[in-house]
Write an enzyme that holds these catalytic residues in place. Structure first.
Site, PDB file in Angstrom:
ATOM      1  N   ARG A  53       0.818  -1.216   0.000  1.00  0.00           N
ATOM      2  CA  ARG A  53       0.000   0.000   0.000  1.00  0.00           C
ATOM      3  C   ARG A  53       0.847   1.260   0.000  1.00  0.00           C
ATOM      4  O   ARG A  53       0.415   2.314  -0.480  1.00  0.00           O
ATOM      5  CB  ARG A  53      -0.939  -0.025   1.211  1.00  0.00           C
ATOM      6  CG  ARG A  53      -1.776   1.238   1.384  1.00  0.00           C
ATOM      7  CD  ARG A  53      -3.010   0.982   2.229  1.00  0.00           C
ATOM      8  NE  ARG A  53      -2.725   0.239   3.444  1.00  0.00           N
ATOM      9  CZ  ARG A  53      -2.265   0.777   4.577  1.00  0.00           C
ATOM     10  NH1 ARG A  53      -2.000   2.077   4.626  1.00  0.00           N
ATOM     11  NH2 ARG A  53      -2.059   0.035   5.648  1.00  0.00           N
ATOM     12  N   TYR A 106     -11.517  24.342  -9.730  1.00  0.00           N
ATOM     13  CA  TYR A 106     -12.161  23.105 -10.170  1.00  0.00           C
ATOM     14  C   TYR A 106     -13.320  22.773  -9.225  1.00  0.00           C
ATOM     15  O   TYR A 106     -13.165  22.816  -7.999  1.00  0.00           O
ATOM     16  CB  TYR A 106     -11.067  22.048 -10.123  1.00  0.00           C
ATOM     17  CG  TYR A 106     -11.354  20.635 -10.475  1.00  0.00           C
ATOM     18  CD1 TYR A 106     -11.926  20.286 -11.689  1.00  0.00           C
ATOM     19  CD2 TYR A 106     -10.960  19.619  -9.595  1.00  0.00           C
ATOM     20  CE1 TYR A 106     -12.118  18.958 -12.005  1.00  0.00           C
ATOM     21  CE2 TYR A 106     -11.139  18.285  -9.921  1.00  0.00           C
ATOM     22  CZ  TYR A 106     -11.731  17.962 -11.127  1.00  0.00           C
ATOM     23  OH  TYR A 106     -11.909  16.644 -11.446  1.00  0.00           O
ATOM     24  N   ASP A 178      -2.948  24.115  -7.967  1.00  0.00           N
ATOM     25  CA  ASP A 178      -3.325  23.057  -8.900  1.00  0.00           C
ATOM     26  C   ASP A 178      -2.611  23.313 -10.225  1.00  0.00           C
ATOM     27  O   ASP A 178      -2.916  24.282 -10.927  1.00  0.00           O
ATOM     28  CB  ASP A 178      -4.846  23.048  -9.086  1.00  0.00           C
ATOM     29  CG  ASP A 178      -5.326  21.842  -9.886  1.00  0.00           C
ATOM     30  OD1 ASP A 178      -4.617  21.426 -10.824  1.00  0.00           O
ATOM     31  OD2 ASP A 178      -6.415  21.324  -9.584  1.00  0.00           O
ATOM     32  N   LYS A 203      -4.993  13.555 -16.428  1.00  0.00           N
ATOM     33  CA  LYS A 203      -5.044  14.451 -17.577  1.00  0.00           C
ATOM     34  C   LYS A 203      -3.750  14.349 -18.406  1.00  0.00           C
ATOM     35  O   LYS A 203      -3.438  13.287 -18.909  1.00  0.00           O
ATOM     36  CB  LYS A 203      -5.292  15.882 -17.088  1.00  0.00           C
ATOM     37  CG  LYS A 203      -6.479  16.028 -16.120  1.00  0.00           C
ATOM     38  CD  LYS A 203      -7.817  15.744 -16.751  1.00  0.00           C
ATOM     39  CE  LYS A 203      -8.988  16.263 -15.920  1.00  0.00           C
ATOM     40  NZ  LYS A 203      -9.152  15.656 -14.604  1.00  0.00           N
TER      41      LYS A 203
END
Length: 387
Positions: A53, A106, A178, A203
């Site tokens: 993990r 966003y 961002d 993206k």
């Protein structure tokens, strides 16, 4: 080395992998240790294989590559761009804190702030991204973060990041930025006073519309808090997806150049269309944010907006429903072109968004520009016929 070289060399070490150019995909849950002392001494951290993990060498290769490319002190991967936003805010905030957020962020960022942060006792205020003085006026003793997105992903205003960072740091707050639109190639956040960046690697970093991932980078001082925050939330990423992003990095520079060149050409073409009231693209000299964009950015991606002259919903639907190359989908940054309606007026609280007509967001992909323009021309013909 220059960015074009870095994206082809970072995150791989053929000498450690029998001469193989690309790093292998290493999947794991359990990690075995040779002795009890080694087992008890192992602590999860950057580059330390402790438990699946926390990451494998595939994960660490991507994190190191992105951190180096962006000029950060460290990076950590999570399962999505929204996950990067949530992990960052929860790692750095606690009950009683206050955060200032640019009004053009966003929408999932706003949703996180208005629901999750407020529920955990964090106060949230928004400010006009074009007015740094509103940051100064909005600062409180308990303000811990000023959160920016520039250009905004619907309306594409450019914020004076340096000035906001000066104001925030003078009052002891961190700046979270961002950087999904520009990527580490077109904006170097740590040269402008940013402390933490979030990316939807879904993206441009992924680039092929086939994976979900978020990446958080930060200064060296903040990185341990962010990595611990991700571990506390139990977030992890697939080694396969990390490998795909590593592979996509190799073409990031050439892809972005094509996105930028085609995007600017189409933006200029749209400026001449009688159906278009204005184009929202900071790389255009006529754009209000152009001077700041030219000062701070090294390039522009293929995502921008446009405002149509007054048109009915049915007319816009006729335009969009018949597109052959421009698909309708909520993401962007892949090789394919997209065109969707947007409604910025519904996601504002500190500013008022007023336009002449409907708003669209366009992502210019890697198709031949002549074919994209033909598709848009046919769309405008449908728009006019349905008016």
């Amino acid at each position: 080395m220059r960015d074009a070289t870095l994206v082809t060399t970072l995150g791989r070490d053929p000498e450690q992998n029998d001469g193989i150019v690309n790093p292998p995909i290493q999947r794991a849950s359990t990690i075995l240790f040779p002795t009890m002392d080694a087992l008890l001494a192992a602590r999860p951290g950057p580059g330390v294989v402790n438990y699946g993990r926390y990451g494998t060498p595939t994960t660490f290769a991507l994190e190191e590559a992105v951190a180096t490319l962006e000029g950060a002190g460290g990076a950590v991967t999570v399962g999505s761009g929204k996950g990067a936003i949530v992990a960052t805010l929860l790692a750095l905030l606690q009950a009683g804190d206050h955060v200032l957020i640019a009004d053009n962020v966003y929408q999932p960022t706003r949703h996180t702030a208005d629901h999750l942060l407020k529920r955990m006792g964090v106060a949230v205020d928004y400010f006009d991204p074009l007015q740094p003085e509103q940051v100064e006026a909005g600062m409180r003793p308990e303000t811990r973060i000023v959160y920016l997105e520039s250009p905004g992903s619907l309306t594409f205003e450019v914020t004076d990041v340096k000035r906001v960072a000066e104001i925030a740091h003078a009052r002891g707050a961190l700046v979270v930025f961002d950087n999904t639109w520009a990527t580490p190639l077109f904006f170097k956040p740590y040269e402008h006073g940013v402390d933490v960046t979030v990316h939807a690697a879904t993206k441009y970093l992924g680039g092929h519309s086939d994976l979900m991932m978020g990446i958080v980078t930060s200064t060296p001082e903040i990185h341990p808090r962010l990595r611990q925050g991700v571990q506390d939330l139990g977030m992890s990423t697939s080694p396969e997806d990390c490998w795909l992003v590593l592979r996509a990095l190799r073409t990031l520079e050439v892809r972005l150049q094509r996105h930028m060149e085609s995007g600017i050409r189409i933006a200029r073409w749209l400026q001449e269309r009688p159906e278009v009231a204005r184009v929202l693209h900071p790389a255009l000299p006529e754009d209000p944010g152009h001077a700041l964009w030219k000062r701070d950015f090294k390039g522009a991606s293929g995502l921008f907006g446009l405002v149509l002259k007054p048109a009915s919903r049915d007319a816009v639907a006729a335009m969009l429903n018949g597109m052959k190359l421009f698909g309708m989908g909520w993401s962007w940054g892949g090789y394919e072109s997209l065109l969707i309606p947007t409604f910025p007026q519904t996601t504002r609280s500190a500013t008022e968004w007023q336009t002449e007509g409907p708003c669209l967001r366009i992502h210019v992909g890697l198709e031949a520009i002549e074919d994209l323009i033909a598709d848009l021309e046919a769309g405008f013909a449908r728009l006019g016929a349905a008016a």
